[in-house]
Design a protein around this motif. Sequence first.
Motif, PDB file in Angstrom:
ATOM      1  N   ALA A 144       8.941  -4.706  -4.782  1.00  0.00           N
ATOM      2  CA  ALA A 144       9.128  -3.276  -5.009  1.00  0.00           C
ATOM      3  C   ALA A 144       7.805  -2.538  -5.153  1.00  0.00           C
ATOM      4  O   ALA A 144       7.722  -1.335  -4.931  1.00  0.00           O
ATOM      5  CB  ALA A 144       9.983  -3.061  -6.256  1.00  0.00           C
ATOM      6  N   SER A 145       6.746  -3.274  -5.536  1.00  0.00           N
ATOM      7  CA  SER A 145       5.458  -2.622  -5.769  1.00  0.00           C
ATOM      8  C   SER A 145       4.564  -2.636  -4.542  1.00  0.00           C
ATOM      9  O   SER A 145       3.486  -2.052  -4.561  1.00  0.00           O
ATOM     10  CB  SER A 145       4.733  -3.308  -6.925  1.00  0.00           C
ATOM     11  N   ARG A 146       4.981  -3.297  -3.488  1.00  0.00           N
ATOM     12  CA  ARG A 146       4.155  -3.394  -2.297  1.00  0.00           C
ATOM     13  C   ARG A 146       4.142  -2.071  -1.537  1.00  0.00           C
ATOM     14  O   ARG A 146       5.130  -1.364  -1.468  1.00  0.00           O
ATOM     15  CB  ARG A 146       4.681  -4.506  -1.381  1.00  0.00           C
ATOM     16  N   THR A 147       2.992  -1.782  -0.943  1.00  0.00           N
ATOM     17  CA  THR A 147       2.878  -0.593  -0.121  1.00  0.00           C
ATOM     18  C   THR A 147       3.713  -0.783   1.142  1.00  0.00           C
ATOM     19  O   THR A 147       3.603  -1.817   1.810  1.00  0.00           O
ATOM     20  CB  THR A 147       1.411  -0.362   0.269  1.00  0.00           C
ATOM     21  N   PRO A 148       4.552   0.198   1.493  1.00  0.00           N
ATOM     22  CA  PRO A 148       5.375   0.051   2.696  1.00  0.00           C
ATOM     23  C   PRO A 148       4.520   0.015   3.952  1.00  0.00           C
ATOM     24  O   PRO A 148       3.374   0.479   3.956  1.00  0.00           O
ATOM     25  CB  PRO A 148       6.270   1.293   2.671  1.00  0.00           C
ATOM     26  N   ALA A 149       5.088  -0.542   4.999  1.00  0.00           N
ATOM     27  CA  ALA A 149       4.360  -0.634   6.262  1.00  0.00           C
ATOM     28  C   ALA A 149       4.199   0.749   6.880  1.00  0.00           C
ATOM     29  O   ALA A 149       5.035   1.639   6.702  1.00  0.00           O
ATOM     30  CB  ALA A 149       5.114  -1.555   7.222  1.00  0.00           C
ATOM     31  N   ALA A 150       3.125   0.917   7.631  1.00  0.00           N
ATOM     32  CA  ALA A 150       2.909   2.168   8.351  1.00  0.00           C
ATOM     33  C   ALA A 150       3.905   2.279   9.499  1.00  0.00           C
ATOM     34  O   ALA A 150       4.463   1.287   9.978  1.00  0.00           O
ATOM     35  CB  ALA A 150       1.489   2.224   8.884  1.00  0.00           C
ATOM     36  N   LEU A 151       4.132   3.505   9.937  1.00  0.00           N
ATOM     37  CA  LEU A 151       5.013   3.737  11.079  1.00  0.00           C
ATOM     38  C   LEU A 151       4.480   3.002  12.309  1.00  0.00           C
ATOM     39  O   LEU A 151       3.263   2.844  12.464  1.00  0.00           O
ATOM     40  CB  LEU A 151       5.100   5.232  11.383  1.00  0.00           C
ATOM     41  N   PRO A 152       5.367   2.564  13.191  1.00  0.00           N
ATOM     42  CA  PRO A 152       4.920   1.833  14.386  1.00  0.00           C
ATOM     43  C   PRO A 152       4.095   2.699  15.328  1.00  0.00           C
ATOM     44  O   PRO A 152       4.141   3.936  15.280  1.00  0.00           O
ATOM     45  CB  PRO A 152       6.227   1.383  15.029  1.00  0.00           C
ATOM     46  N   TYR A 153       3.368   2.038  16.196  1.00  0.00           N
ATOM     47  CA  TYR A 153       2.431   2.704  17.090  1.00  0.00           C
ATOM     48  C   TYR A 153       3.096   3.819  17.905  1.00  0.00           C
ATOM     49  O   TYR A 153       2.570   4.941  17.997  1.00  0.00           O
ATOM     50  CB  TYR A 153       1.809   1.669  18.041  1.00  0.00           C
ATOM     51  N   GLY A 154       4.223   3.536  18.483  1.00  0.00           N
ATOM     52  CA  GLY A 154       4.896   4.532  19.328  1.00  0.00           C
ATOM     53  C   GLY A 154       5.254   5.794  18.557  1.00  0.00           C
ATOM     54  O   GLY A 154       5.143   6.915  19.076  1.00  0.00           O
TER      55      GLY A 154
END
Length: 222
Positions: A6-16
């Motif tokens: 729950a504390s992890r930074t979410p992934a960035a949006l995909p390249y496209g």
Amino acid sequence: MARSPASRTPAALPYGTQVEIFSRFREANPSPVTELEYVNAFTLLVAVAMSAQSTDVGVNKATKDLFRRVTTPRQMLDLGLEALTDEIKTIGLFRQKAKNVIALSQRLVDEFGGEVPQSRAALMSLPGVGRKTANVVLNSTFNFPAQAVDTHIFRVGNRTRIAPGRDVDAVERAIEDNVPAMFQQNCHHWLILHGRYVCQARRPRCKICPIEDLCPFEEKTE
């Protein structure tokens, strides 16, 4: 100890998705620039150093007449601390900012031949100049794709997941790692303007947002 999921930074949006978002920003504003008014690299350096805890509008008002007369470090030293302090007394922390500007002007004259250096490390060695200020100068006057992360970019980067991060340094790295290279030069300008006028802190203007359909922010406004 490892952080909980729950504390992890979410992934960035995909390249496209990033390509689509920044293509829309570019279509709406092909050549974004800082809203600070300046004449050259030195006056931009001074303006950005003055902008901490102040608005760009306020800084522009304070420097409008100043930058008509003072455009070099030597001219700033000739103006002197007392006169400079009086010139910028309408902005926050004006006394300390005036001291920093005089000190950095002296350093530029003594160590850099009166020229603004094109190195982040050298810029950050100047009094009152942090990483954000250095990055603005590198980007806006030397065309280096540096990312000056302020509160607007930090908020937009995390809300949209364009560049999520737990602090400004992490967001800066996330921009460098995830925003397509073709958009890096203008990226921080687009994000600042988006945060300032659309994705505002207390009540984001989602209804007029050009990337609303691509944004994962759950607390969208009607």
